[in-house]
Design an enzyme around this catalytic site. Structure first.
Site, PDB file in Angstrom:
ATOM      1  N   GLU A 269       0.890  -1.165   0.000  1.00 53.32           N
ATOM      2  CA  GLU A 269       0.000   0.000   0.000  1.00 53.32           C
ATOM      3  C   GLU A 269       0.921   1.206   0.000  1.00 53.32           C
ATOM      4  O   GLU A 269       1.593   1.475   0.995  1.00 53.32           O
ATOM      5  CB  GLU A 269      -0.841   0.041   1.289  1.00 53.32           C
ATOM      6  CG  GLU A 269      -1.772  -1.120   1.466  1.00 53.32           C
ATOM      7  CD  GLU A 269      -3.001  -1.046   0.588  1.00 53.32           C
ATOM      8  OE1 GLU A 269      -3.164  -0.053  -0.145  1.00 53.32           O
ATOM      9  OE2 GLU A 269      -3.776  -2.010   0.640  1.00 53.32           O
ATOM     10  N   CYS A 304      -1.861   9.021   3.289  1.00 58.01           N
ATOM     11  CA  CYS A 304      -1.665   8.497   1.928  1.00 58.01           C
ATOM     12  C   CYS A 304      -2.799   8.894   0.994  1.00 58.01           C
ATOM     13  O   CYS A 304      -2.585   9.096  -0.185  1.00 58.01           O
ATOM     14  CB  CYS A 304      -1.519   6.989   1.966  1.00 58.01           C
ATOM     15  SG  CYS A 304      -2.891   6.194   2.784  1.00 58.01           S
TER      16      CYS A 304
HETATM   17  P1  NAP Z   1       8.681   4.495   4.295  1.00 63.35           P
HETATM   18  O1  NAP Z   1       9.856   5.344   4.438  1.00 63.35           O
HETATM   19  O2  NAP Z   1       8.481   3.777   3.013  1.00 63.35           O
HETATM   20  O3  NAP Z   1       8.715   3.470   5.510  1.00 63.35           O
HETATM   21  C1  NAP Z   1       7.744   2.493   5.693  1.00 63.35           C
HETATM   22  C2  NAP Z   1       8.342   1.348   6.472  1.00 63.35           C
HETATM   23  O4  NAP Z   1       9.361   0.707   5.688  1.00 63.35           O
HETATM   24  C3  NAP Z   1       9.013   1.772   7.769  1.00 63.35           C
HETATM   25  O5  NAP Z   1       8.785   0.804   8.755  1.00 63.35           O
HETATM   26  C4  NAP Z   1      10.467   1.822   7.359  1.00 63.35           C
HETATM   27  O6  NAP Z   1      11.413   1.717   8.405  1.00 63.35           O
HETATM   28  C5  NAP Z   1      10.565   0.644   6.432  1.00 63.35           C
HETATM   29  N1  NAP Z   1      11.746   0.729   5.570  1.00 63.35           N
HETATM   30  C6  NAP Z   1      12.449   1.847   5.212  1.00 63.35           C
HETATM   31  N2  NAP Z   1      13.498   1.511   4.433  1.00 63.35           N
HETATM   32  C7  NAP Z   1      13.470   0.170   4.294  1.00 63.35           C
HETATM   33  C8  NAP Z   1      14.290  -0.773   3.615  1.00 63.35           C
HETATM   34  N3  NAP Z   1      15.366  -0.385   2.910  1.00 63.35           N
HETATM   35  N4  NAP Z   1      13.969  -2.079   3.693  1.00 63.35           N
HETATM   36  C9  NAP Z   1      12.902  -2.486   4.404  1.00 63.35           C
HETATM   37  N5  NAP Z   1      12.101  -1.654   5.075  1.00 63.35           N
HETATM   38  C10 NAP Z   1      12.363  -0.336   5.026  1.00 63.35           C
HETATM   39  O7  NAP Z   1       7.320   5.287   4.520  1.00 63.35           O
HETATM   40  P2  NAP Z   1       6.994   6.306   5.701  1.00 63.35           P
HETATM   41  O8  NAP Z   1       7.813   7.518   5.441  1.00 63.35           O
HETATM   42  O9  NAP Z   1       7.067   5.649   7.021  1.00 63.35           O
HETATM   43  O10 NAP Z   1       5.441   6.594   5.442  1.00 63.35           O
HETATM   44  C11 NAP Z   1       5.019   7.493   4.504  1.00 63.35           C
HETATM   45  C12 NAP Z   1       4.610   6.820   3.212  1.00 63.35           C
HETATM   46  O11 NAP Z   1       3.639   5.808   3.478  1.00 63.35           O
HETATM   47  C13 NAP Z   1       3.947   7.753   2.253  1.00 63.35           C
HETATM   48  O12 NAP Z   1       4.436   7.557   0.961  1.00 63.35           O
HETATM   49  C14 NAP Z   1       2.476   7.358   2.327  1.00 63.35           C
HETATM   50  O13 NAP Z   1       1.726   7.655   1.218  1.00 63.35           O
HETATM   51  C15 NAP Z   1       2.556   5.914   2.582  1.00 63.35           C
HETATM   52  N6  NAP Z   1       1.308   5.424   3.187  1.00 63.35           N
HETATM   53  C16 NAP Z   1       0.480   4.657   2.423  1.00 63.35           C
HETATM   54  C17 NAP Z   1      -0.724   4.195   2.938  1.00 63.35           C
HETATM   55  C18 NAP Z   1      -1.643   3.340   2.111  1.00 63.35           C
HETATM   56  O14 NAP Z   1      -2.485   2.665   2.654  1.00 63.35           O
HETATM   57  N7  NAP Z   1      -1.522   3.316   0.824  1.00 63.35           N
HETATM   58  C19 NAP Z   1      -1.061   4.490   4.251  1.00 63.35           C
HETATM   59  C20 NAP Z   1      -0.205   5.279   5.010  1.00 63.35           C
HETATM   60  C21 NAP Z   1       0.996   5.727   4.455  1.00 63.35           C
HETATM   61  P3  NAP Z   1      12.174   3.076   8.917  1.00 63.35           P
HETATM   62  O15 NAP Z   1      11.349   3.546   9.983  1.00 63.35           O
HETATM   63  O16 NAP Z   1      13.536   2.728   9.346  1.00 63.35           O
HETATM   64  O17 NAP Z   1      12.220   4.039   7.771  1.00 63.35           O
END
Ligand code: NAP
Ligand code: MG
Length: 501
Positions: A269, A304
């Site tokens: 997502e 999101c």
């Molecule tokens: P993110 O940077 O992609 O992080 C999401 C998760 O992935 C975190 O737990 C993060 O850990 C982990 N992660 C980061 N780098 C990784 C890697 N190299 N390998 C494996 N896991 C890794 O996203 P975010 O900044 O937390 O959240 C914002 C994003 O989420 C936005 O783009 C938003 O649109 C999206 N979102 C989507 C929905 C939906 O339902 N479609 C809902 C809510 C949010 P770390 O904490 O260490 O970075």
């Protein structure tokens, strides 16, 4: 087990008394990271230290996967009669409800979101999500396919096994509930990895899972960094499925991890740049104004499905924009612990800088700053930004193309409905859209023409727990959260063909 906190009269005082659990929860126990390492989490509203959290890495993930696998194979949860599992999950929901003031407070402190939202939205919605999926536990049927009379052809649903759930920081508990509720209902074991900025609420929640009677090893939380703990979950051969919510960039990593390891199932997502279309037949703007404002300002725009591109018919733009500015004034920015606050702090310094750089780029690219645009309360140490509106935006501008993930609205105009649809679909994303119209025919036709996973008409909404949620195009991959569709993520179907003799 600490006593449940009553809803405090003074959240600041209650916050000063809180003690955080900061260790991972593996196999029914709170444990330090094997390396002994920790990382810091802070309060986005003050910039100040909150706690040092266990920094789980590959060996910690491995312990959690082993525990999860063992209990899965023992079938104490996966093989439990569905009705029994349902009762335990309902008890879990009840315990979360009992502790919701404490959990909401932790969420607000760690995440910067208004207490009004964590108390009024995140917690109640997480609880109802859990209840909804718990109730489905003993109501989902298998199938029998058409077959000759001397054959019994069954299509049975089985839990997929060990599930990794990688969670973002914007709705830590709520997004986790979207995943753990159906995963647990199906009999799976789960390992949750919260975002490093916001681990505390999920860590606290884990002991309530145990208290409810979920067997050790079924519900694990491994805090840690993405490139270490997150990657370890993605690469682990003992993980059968990863359900991820977060950015597209990291979502793509999980597709690679699966390819480079055991072809585990991946469900993503990801983000959005959701259009909000206002047709010129709308005479009373009240609902549109309410929906547009909530759509971009709720959760500081760190959402999101935020409606971040307002596409309005050129003939009604001036009136709508003027009413919108008034509505924005009714969303006070400030201390997330104050009950009147509707826009809290952005998650961290780097993210504030990113949002401010988009505001700068909007000005440089020739859009008109119509409202806001400033950082606020810098002296507090927190990461506050004013709700912001850009007028005269072109869909080619960076502010109209990138997911800003802040309270920044871009206003664009169109001449006819066809043009509105074309602009709405001119994006790599396809998560959600809203449409305001009084014309029933237009509502149906435009909703069908939008290449997105969810369309809300005359409101801003993702629908309730019963409604599947997930994106088209680069907003989603492999499955949906919410509704019965969510159960498909965590089950696999087996065909059994029995020849009667
Ligand atoms: P993110 O940077 O992609 O992080 C999401 C998760 O992935 C975190 O737990 C993060 O850990 C982990 N992660 C980061 N780098 C990784 C890697 N190299 N390998 C494996 N896991 C890794 O996203 P975010 O900044 O937390 O959240 C914002 C994003 O989420 C936005 O783009 C938003 O649109 C999206 N979102 C989507 C929905 C939906 O339902 N479609 C809902 C809510 C949010 P770390 O904490 O260490 O970075
Ligand atoms: Mg934090």
């Amino acid at each position: 087990m600490p006593h449940a906190m009553e809803k405090p009269a003074d959240f600041h005082h209650a916050a000063s008394l809180l003690r955080f659990e900061t260790r991972a929860f593996i196999n029914g126990q709170y444990v330090d990271a094997i390396s002994g390492e920790t990382f810091e989490t802070s309060n986005p509203a003050t910039g100040k230290h909150l706690a040092h959290v266990s920094s789980g890495q590959a060996p910690d993930v491995d312990c959690a996967v082993q525990a999860a696998r063992q209990v899965f194979d023992k079938a104490s949860w996966s093989g439990m009669p569905p009705r029994e599992r349902k009762k335990i999950l309902l008890r879990f929901a009840e315990l979360i409800e009992k502790h919701s003031a404490e959990l909401a407070l932790i969420e607000t402190l760690d995440c910067g979101k208004p207490i009004r939202d964590s108390m009024g939205v995140d917690l109640p919605d997480a609880i109802e999500t859990l209840r909804w999926h718990a109730e489905a536990t003993d109501k989902i049927y298998d199938q029998i396919s058409p077959a000759p009379r001397d054959v019994v052809s069954m299509i049975v649903r089985e839990p997929i096994g060990v599930v990794g759930a990688v969670i973002p920081w914007n709705f830590p508990l709520f997004m986790a509930a979207w995943k753990f509720a159906p995963a647990l209902a199906g009999g799976n074991s789960i390992i949750l990895k919260p975002a490093e900025q916001t681990s505390l609420s999920l860590i606290r929640l884990a002991s309530l899972a145990s208290e409810a009677g979920i067997p050790d090893g079924v519900f694990n939380v491994v805090s840690g960094m993405g490139p270490t703990a997150g990657r370890a979950i993605g690469m682990h051969a003992g993980v059968d499925c990863v359900s991820f919510t977060g950015s597209g960039e990291v979502g793509r990593y999980f597709l690679k991890y699966a390819a480079d390891s055991n072809m585990k199932r991946i469900v993503l997502e990801c983000g959005g740049k959701s259009p909000v279309i206002v047709l010129n037949d709308v005479v009373d703007f009240r609902h549109a104004i309410e929906g547009i404002t909530t759509g971009i300002l709720f959760c500081q725009g760190e959402n999101c499905s935020a409606g971040s591109r307002l596409l309005v018919h050129e003939s009604v733009k001036d009136q709508l924009l003027s009413e919108l500015k008034t509505a924005f004034q009714a969303w006070p920015v400030g201390d997330p612990l104050a009950s009147s606050t509707r826009v809290g702090a952005l998650i961290e310094k780097e993210h504030l800088a990113k949002v401010m750089s988009y505001i700068k780029s909007g000005k440089q690219d020739g859009a008109t700053l119509a409202y806001g645009g400033q950082r606020l309360y810098a002296e507090s140490g927190g990461y506050f930004v004013e709700p912001t509106i850009f007028d005269n935006v072109k869909n080619t501008m960076k502010i109209a193309r990138d997911e800003i993930f802040g309270p920044v609205l871009s206003v664009l105009t169109f001449k006819d409905t066809q043009e509105a649809i074309q602009i709405a679909n001119d994006t790599a994303y396809g998560l959600a859209a809203s449409l305001y119209t009084n014309d029933l025919n237009a509502a149906h036709r435009v909703a069908r023409s939008l290449r997105v996973g969810t369309v809300s008409v005359n409101c801003y909404s993702e629908g309730d727990f019963a409604v599947p949620f997930g994106g088209y195009k680069e907003s989603g991959f492999g499955g949906k959260d919410k509704g019965l569709a969510a159960h498909d993520q965590y089950t696999q179907s087996k065909s059994i063909w029995i020849q009667l003799r």
